[in-house]
Motif scaffolding. Structure first.
Motif, PDB file in Angstrom:
ATOM      1  N   SER A 123     -19.802 -29.946 -32.389  1.00 42.60           N
ATOM      2  CA  SER A 123     -17.951 -29.331 -31.748  1.00 42.60           C
ATOM      3  C   SER A 123     -17.458 -29.934 -30.751  1.00 42.60           C
ATOM      4  CB  SER A 123     -17.853 -28.380 -32.694  1.00 42.60           C
ATOM      5  OG  SER A 123     -16.359 -28.627 -32.425  1.00 42.60           O
ATOM      6  N   LYS A 124     -16.752 -29.159 -30.154  1.00 45.52           N
ATOM      7  CA  LYS A 124     -16.201 -29.510 -29.006  1.00 45.52           C
ATOM      8  C   LYS A 124     -17.160 -28.971 -27.685  1.00 45.52           C
ATOM      9  CE  LYS A 124     -14.228 -25.370 -28.073  1.00 45.52           C
ATOM     10  NZ  LYS A 124     -12.591 -24.294 -27.897  1.00 45.52           N
ATOM     11  N   TYR A 125     -18.452 -29.000 -28.201  1.00 51.19           N
ATOM     12  CA  TYR A 125     -19.390 -28.288 -26.993  1.00 51.19           C
ATOM     13  C   TYR A 125     -19.927 -29.643 -26.855  1.00 51.19           C
ATOM     14  CZ  TYR A 125     -17.373 -24.139 -27.482  1.00 51.19           C
ATOM     15  OH  TYR A 125     -16.140 -22.813 -27.854  1.00 51.19           O
ATOM     16  N   GLU A 126     -20.049 -30.457 -27.506  1.00 51.84           N
ATOM     17  CA  GLU A 126     -21.149 -31.442 -26.947  1.00 51.84           C
ATOM     18  C   GLU A 126     -21.213 -31.886 -25.845  1.00 51.84           C
ATOM     19  OE1 GLU A 126     -21.873 -36.142 -29.179  1.00 51.84           O
ATOM     20  OE2 GLU A 126     -20.361 -34.991 -29.786  1.00 51.84           O
ATOM     21  N   GLY A 127     -22.497 -32.139 -25.504  1.00 51.32           N
ATOM     22  CA  GLY A 127     -23.090 -32.893 -24.692  1.00 51.32           C
ATOM     23  C   GLY A 127     -23.208 -31.488 -22.854  1.00 51.32           C
ATOM     24  N   LEU A 128     -22.561 -30.221 -22.844  1.00 53.35           N
ATOM     25  CA  LEU A 128     -23.111 -29.196 -22.365  1.00 53.35           C
ATOM     26  C   LEU A 128     -24.778 -29.086 -22.448  1.00 53.35           C
ATOM     27  CD1 LEU A 128     -19.788 -26.988 -22.858  1.00 53.35           C
ATOM     28  CD2 LEU A 128     -20.176 -28.919 -21.190  1.00 53.35           C
ATOM     29  N   ASP A 129     -24.788 -29.227 -21.299  1.00 50.44           N
ATOM     30  CA  ASP A 129     -26.065 -28.280 -20.987  1.00 50.44           C
ATOM     31  C   ASP A 129     -26.460 -27.145 -21.814  1.00 50.44           C
ATOM     32  OD1 ASP A 129     -27.473 -25.996 -18.576  1.00 50.44           O
ATOM     33  OD2 ASP A 129     -29.396 -27.558 -19.374  1.00 50.44           O
ATOM     34  N   ARG A 130     -27.457 -26.238 -21.840  1.00 48.36           N
ATOM     35  CA  ARG A 130     -27.342 -25.118 -22.962  1.00 48.36           C
ATOM     36  C   ARG A 130     -26.679 -23.515 -22.183  1.00 48.36           C
ATOM     37  NH1 ARG A 130     -33.974 -24.295 -22.851  1.00 48.36           N
ATOM     38  NH2 ARG A 130     -34.013 -24.711 -20.553  1.00 48.36           N
ATOM     39  N   TYR A 131     -26.776 -23.562 -20.670  1.00 44.78           N
ATOM     40  CA  TYR A 131     -26.550 -21.846 -19.733  1.00 44.78           C
ATOM     41  C   TYR A 131     -25.189 -22.737 -19.553  1.00 44.78           C
ATOM     42  CZ  TYR A 131     -31.630 -21.608 -19.171  1.00 44.78           C
ATOM     43  OH  TYR A 131     -32.443 -21.751 -19.838  1.00 44.78           O
ATOM     44  N   GLU A 132     -24.506 -23.935 -19.569  1.00 42.21           N
ATOM     45  CA  GLU A 132     -23.295 -23.817 -19.355  1.00 42.21           C
ATOM     46  C   GLU A 132     -22.636 -24.135 -20.411  1.00 42.21           C
ATOM     47  OE1 GLU A 132     -23.441 -28.437 -16.628  1.00 42.21           O
ATOM     48  OE2 GLU A 132     -23.464 -28.906 -18.236  1.00 42.21           O
ATOM     49  N   ALA A 133     -22.820 -24.374 -21.857  1.00 39.78           N
ATOM     50  CA  ALA A 133     -22.171 -24.203 -23.443  1.00 39.78           C
ATOM     51  C   ALA A 133     -22.590 -22.314 -23.274  1.00 39.78           C
ATOM     52  CB  ALA A 133     -23.145 -24.536 -24.173  1.00 39.78           C
ATOM     53  N   ARG A 134     -23.014 -21.785 -22.760  1.00 35.53           N
ATOM     54  CA  ARG A 134     -22.620 -20.579 -22.812  1.00 35.53           C
ATOM     55  C   ARG A 134     -21.766 -20.023 -23.027  1.00 35.53           C
ATOM     56  NH1 ARG A 134     -28.352 -16.863 -20.601  1.00 35.53           N
ATOM     57  NH2 ARG A 134     -28.405 -17.872 -22.464  1.00 35.53           N
ATOM     58  N   GLN A 135     -21.293 -20.350 -20.639  1.00 35.82           N
ATOM     59  CA  GLN A 135     -20.115 -19.559 -20.472  1.00 35.82           C
ATOM     60  C   GLN A 135     -19.147 -19.817 -20.910  1.00 35.82           C
ATOM     61  OE1 GLN A 135     -21.008 -17.848 -18.057  1.00 35.82           O
ATOM     62  NE2 GLN A 135     -23.164 -18.073 -18.249  1.00 35.82           N
ATOM     63  N   LYS A 136     -18.788 -21.302 -21.276  1.00 35.22           N
ATOM     64  CA  LYS A 136     -17.912 -22.091 -22.255  1.00 35.22           C
ATOM     65  C   LYS A 136     -16.966 -20.909 -23.863  1.00 35.22           C
ATOM     66  CE  LYS A 136     -14.415 -24.659 -23.347  1.00 35.22           C
ATOM     67  NZ  LYS A 136     -13.752 -24.236 -23.800  1.00 35.22           N
ATOM     68  N   ILE A 137     -18.557 -21.057 -24.217  1.00 36.25           N
ATOM     69  CA  ILE A 137     -18.010 -20.189 -25.329  1.00 36.25           C
ATOM     70  C   ILE A 137     -18.153 -19.158 -25.092  1.00 36.25           C
ATOM     71  CG2 ILE A 137     -19.707 -19.129 -27.053  1.00 36.25           C
ATOM     72  CD1 ILE A 137     -21.375 -22.170 -27.670  1.00 36.25           C
ATOM     73  N   LEU A 138     -18.428 -18.847 -23.915  1.00 37.69           N
ATOM     74  CA  LEU A 138     -18.524 -16.786 -24.143  1.00 37.69           C
ATOM     75  C   LEU A 138     -16.958 -16.893 -23.208  1.00 37.69           C
ATOM     76  CD1 LEU A 138     -21.624 -15.684 -21.747  1.00 37.69           C
ATOM     77  CD2 LEU A 138     -20.213 -14.663 -23.903  1.00 37.69           C
ATOM     78  N   ILE A 139     -16.133 -17.876 -22.515  1.00 42.92           N
ATOM     79  CA  ILE A 139     -14.679 -18.044 -22.525  1.00 42.92           C
ATOM     80  C   ILE A 139     -14.075 -18.191 -23.752  1.00 42.92           C
ATOM     81  CG2 ILE A 139     -13.466 -19.318 -21.479  1.00 42.92           C
ATOM     82  CD1 ILE A 139     -14.818 -19.937 -19.171  1.00 42.92           C
ATOM     83  N   ASP A 140     -14.693 -18.434 -24.878  1.00 40.75           N
ATOM     84  CA  ASP A 140     -13.563 -18.988 -25.769  1.00 40.75           C
ATOM     85  C   ASP A 140     -13.454 -17.999 -26.765  1.00 40.75           C
ATOM     86  OD1 ASP A 140     -13.177 -21.286 -24.771  1.00 40.75           O
ATOM     87  OD2 ASP A 140     -14.821 -22.577 -26.067  1.00 40.75           O
ATOM     88  N   LEU A 141     -14.986 -16.749 -26.996  1.00 43.60           N
ATOM     89  CA  LEU A 141     -15.230 -15.877 -27.253  1.00 43.60           C
ATOM     90  C   LEU A 141     -14.333 -14.084 -26.555  1.00 43.60           C
ATOM     91  CD1 LEU A 141     -18.641 -15.561 -28.190  1.00 43.60           C
ATOM     92  CD2 LEU A 141     -17.682 -16.004 -30.148  1.00 43.60           C
ATOM     93  N   ASP A 142     -14.348 -14.357 -25.699  1.00 42.93           N
ATOM     94  CA  ASP A 142     -13.085 -13.266 -24.847  1.00 42.93           C
ATOM     95  C   ASP A 142     -10.906 -14.131 -25.654  1.00 42.93           C
ATOM     96  OD1 ASP A 142     -12.938 -11.224 -23.794  1.00 42.93           O
ATOM     97  OD2 ASP A 142     -12.335 -12.734 -21.732  1.00 42.93           O
ATOM     98  N   GLU A 143     -11.686 -14.643 -25.130  1.00 41.29           N
ATOM     99  CA  GLU A 143     -10.152 -15.100 -25.384  1.00 41.29           C
ATOM    100  C   GLU A 143      -9.557 -15.273 -26.913  1.00 41.29           C
ATOM    101  OE1 GLU A 143      -9.471 -19.465 -24.212  1.00 41.29           O
ATOM    102  OE2 GLU A 143      -9.380 -18.802 -22.157  1.00 41.29           O
TER     103      GLU A 143
END
Length: 861
Positions: free
Chosen positions: A305-325
């Protein structure tokens, strides 16, 4: 008989190696029983390291020993193409020039890889020669040479036709850096400081949620279920219901599976079948879908989905922000857990579902288990047998395909027109079913696939060659513990499958070399020791002897560069002792050794026992025991006692007898030393009046039982102890070394010959018999039948007592210091073996000196 005044290894080593090769000494000779070793082939990725040096030294000791014993010896050299490692270094070299492998294309890349191969095979040859390895260069092999390539294809096709090789979609270990699959054995697990994330998954149709703990929140993009243990009372009411994947809102069934550990995290786990091997198994059991979310570089693909193209570790940080929000992240805890890494480049492994080639190992492993259980193949040290068996009992199918260009290309062709798949030993281009064009599988085989055939492919298989008939099975494999599963097990499997016999009788697992602090040598720590640098600095012989004498079974080697200096001094000692003998061989004539004196009988008896000890130790792979035995005999007994005892006789009517004993013992000693120190032993042996073309093919010394003389050994041992006692008194009383001493004997006396030895070795002026201890004397030695006293003159009793009491205090303190050191488990576990041995020697020396000083003080009292 001319011999230079200095031991200069750089002047003799290259010279003798070339002479040996030119003379054909390293090729099999004679009709004796075969003794065969195939070298664990070094990778063509760079310089040989100290582990290689140890491995080759131990093999060469065995090979040279067996050659001298009259065996028909073959030691096969060779190199491994090292698929992943070589492709890595070649690619990096190209990248440094701004060149991308894919831009070059496969054919051009392989041309460059072959250029690399030719360069580094030559470099490895040079290093192997510098180590003195007596391999048969006429039989050198390479895992990608024509013969081995044919063997690889034949094995693949036969296993494929038997249904033991298959292609299937399974979860595999993927290296995003090397862009290839790895076998389980190629994954190194390292402890990492990480986090455990607690994520709330809403329950569909309710306001409740189930909390899942995960170390990899980025993989939730591929979740297809939530699992709990069937007996976990906390979640029984949720089994069969549906959870909602946060952020993506995907519906996930809540299932029960016994694999789940109720004690880990919350007891509920997310199931991501495409990116976790255990989840893959659960998904198979529950018929769950798999969603791959990473591409070959471990970047999120279109499924993310919207995380397409992110490195696995970059995706982790973005997902954690979204989960927290979104209020889905309940808490985060610190965690230390094991993470798999590529054994070549160190990148974290990414499990992926892929179509790969596998070998069915369980049916192949049965025989390989049975023969080790029954000791048809024996491990040394024996504890490695259980390590091998444990792994074999639990063996899994072996993934053999690699997404590389460098290596043995998989001999399978596909017809896109009719869908036919063909495995063939020969290249094919036309489909036998529809006559359509064929394309070959793009992947190559795991490097260890070709290495598994090494014991028989190097001897000419699949052809029925003379070498194969005579030299298979081989005798012993010398290798490190880290490749028992990669290589040893697979060679045993393939040996029985294709040769119907074991590939070798014995497996000797050698030590790991660590630095002096016990740390593993590595580039990052900068604590590595380059063996070729050590050869250039100290000589090959001192380096080899150092490695051998430290190679105790079952113990890692803690290596300090100063160790090489110690055994460089030993090489000097051998050189100087030989010079002394040669300088005293004027008018030498061989004669029967008879009318021997006590010291002659003693040294000849001790030599026979040393031959026994060294031979037995080598046969039992106790290389350190063998090296220590020959070291102590040559330095301590031959040089320090025998040569010193007979110097005066070389100027007497006994000259010829002494010359013959010196030559006999020196000749035999150099032959005992030859497997350990081949160059200096050859250089010196060539100067002796002995009849043979080279020490390489000279016979190993035989034990002459008639020369073993227990009585002479006992009698001379007493003399040695008396001399040591007198020397101790001289040392403790600060008597100058050259000052003649007056010695008194109370009790059983010595004959004239024995007195002569004591006077020569202890610098005594007179040896007198007395009925009791004379005045102004101190005790040097005593036993059940005699007491030995040294006369002291012109001393101040009061001053000496005060001095000796102070000395005694220091010696007692020194003794306690070394005693405590040897009780310290930290020192015993972490110090180099040599340091521990030195501490033991210093403790014994301190104890002996304490006894001596106490005896002197008692005498003064």
């Amino acid at each position: 008989m001319d011999l230079g005044t200095r031991y200069s290894p750089e002047k003799i080593e290259a010279y003798w190696y070339e002479r040996w090769v030119e003379s054909g000494y390293f090729s099999p000779k004679g009709s004796g029983e075969p003794f065969v070793i195939v070298i664990p082939p070094p990778n063509i990725t760079g310089r040989i390291h100290m582990g290689h040096a140890l491995n080759m030294t131990l093999q060469d000791i065995l090979v040279r020993y067996k050659r001298m014993r009259g065996y028909d010896v073959l030691w096969v050299p060779g190199e491994d193409h090292a698929g992943i490692a070589t492709q890595n270094v070649v690619e990096k070299n190209l990248e440094s020039q701004g060149i991308n492998r894919k831009d070059l294309g496969r054919e051009k890349f392989l041309e460059i890889a072959w250029d690399w191969t030719r360069k580094y095979r030559n470099e490895i040859r040079r290093q192997v020669k510098a180590l003195g390895a007596s391999v048969d260069w006429t039989r050198e092999r390479f895992t990608l040479d024509q013969g081995l390539s044919r063997a690889v294809r034949k094995v693949f096709v036969e296993l494929y036709n038997k249904g033991l090789i298959y292609r299937g979609e399974y979860i595999v270990n993927w290296c995003p850096r090397c862009k290839t699959v790895l076998s389980d054995e190629e994954v190194e697990h390292k402890e990492h400081e990480s986090k455990l994330y607690y994520v709330k998954y809403p329950i569909k149709g309710t306001s409740d949620f189930i909390v899942v703990a995960t170390t990899r929140p980025e993989t939730m993009l591929g979740d297809t279920a939530i699992a709990v243990h069937p007996k976990d009372e906390r979640y029984k009411h949720l089994v069969g219901k549906v959870a909602i994947l946060p952020i993506l809102n995907r519906e996930l069934p809540i299932i029960a599976d016994e694999y789940v550990d109720p004690e880990f995290g919350t007891g509920a786990v997310k199931i991501t079948p495409a990116h976790d091997p255990n989840d893959f198994e659960i998904a198979t059991r529950h018929n769950l879908p798999s969603i791959a979310i990473f591409d070959e570089e471990a970047r999120v693909n279109e499924s993310g989905s919207k995380y397409e193209g992110l490195d696995r570790y970059e995706a982790r940080q973005k997902i954690l922000i979204d989960l927290d929000e979104g209020n889905y992240l309940e808490k985060v805890e610190d965690l230390i857990h094991s993470v798999g890494h590529c054994y070549r480049c160190g990148s974290a492994i990414e499990p992926r579902i892929m179509d790969q080639w596998f070998v069915r190992m369980k049916p192949l492993a049965k025989k390989a288990i049975e023969v080790v259980e029954q000791d048809e193949v024996k491990f040394f040290p024996s504890r490695w047998k259980n390590v091998y068996l444990k792994w074999m009992y639990e063996i899994r199918d072996w993934c053999i395909s690699r997404q590389l260009w460098w290596g043995h290309r998989i001999p399978v062709w596909y017809c896109d027109r009719c869908g036919e798949t063909i495995a063939s030993e020969d290249d094919v281009d036309t489909c036998p079913k529809c006559a359509g064009p064929l394309r070959q599988d793009e992947d190559v085989l795991d490097t260890w696939f070709s290495s598994a055939l090494w014991p028989f492919s190097t001897l000419g298989w699949p052809e029925r060659t003379e070498d194969l008939d005579r030299y298979y099975p081989t005798s012993v494999l010398v290798t490190g513990f880290d490749i028992i599963f990669f290589w040893v097990a697979r060679m045993i499997v393939m040996g029985y499958e294709f040769m119907h016999d074991k590939p070798f009788s014995d497996v000797y697992i050698h030590q790991l070399i660590r630095d002096k602090q016990g740390r593993k040598m590595s580039k990052s720590l900068g604590n590595g020791i380059d063996p070729i640098d050590m050869v250039e600095k100290y000589g090959s012989d001192p380096m080899r002897f150092t490695l051998a004498i430290l190679a105790a079974q079952g113990s890692d080697i803690k290596l300090d560069e100063r160790n090489f200096e110690t055994y460089r001094r030993f090489a000097n000692k051998i050189w100087n002792a030989t010079r002394f003998v040669l300088m005293n061989l004027k008018d030498f004539e061989e004669c029967d050794i008879s009318n021997l004196k006590l010291v002659d009988m003693w040294i000849l008896s001790r030599f026979q026992k040393t031959v026994e000890d060294v031979s037995t130790a080598i046969e039992n792979y106790e290389f350190n025991v063998a090296a220590r035995s020959v070291y102590e005999f040559f330095w301590n007994e031959f040089c320090d006692w025998y040569i010193e005892a007979v110097k005066s006789r070389l100027e007497s009517s006994e000259r010829r007898l002494v010359q013959n004993v010196l030559v006999k013992v020196l000749d035999g000693s150099l032959r005992l030393l030859h497997p350990f120190m081949p160059f200096v032993s050859e250089e010196l042996w060539q100067k002796l009046p002995v009849s043979s073309e080279s020490i390489v093919v000279a016979p190993w010394p035989k034990v002459d039982k008639n020369l073993i003389n227990e009585g002479a050994e006992k009698d001379f041992r007493i003399i040695m102890n008396v001399v040591r006692g007198i020397r101790n008194v001289r040392s403790e009383m600060n008597i100058p070394p050259k000052k003649p001493l007056k010695i008194f004997v109370v009790g059983e006396g010595f004959d004239e010959e024995e007195k002569d030895y004591i006077m020569v070795l202890a610098q005594a002026a007179q040896i007198l018999e007395a009925s009791r201890k004379p005045s102004s004397c101190v005790t040097a030695y005593f036993d059940d039948v005699r007491e030995i006293y040294v006369e002291l003159d012109n001393i101040s009793l009061k001053t000496e007592i005060q001095r000796l009491k102070k000395k005694l205090e220091k010696l007692i303190h020194e003794k306690e210091r070394y005693s405590n050191k040897l009780k310290d488990s930290k020192f015993l576990n972490n110090a180099p073996r040599e340091a521990v041995e030195q501490a033991k020697e210093k403790l014994l020396n301190a104890e002996e000196r304490v006894k001596t000083v106490k005896r002197i003080l008692d005498d003064f009292a």
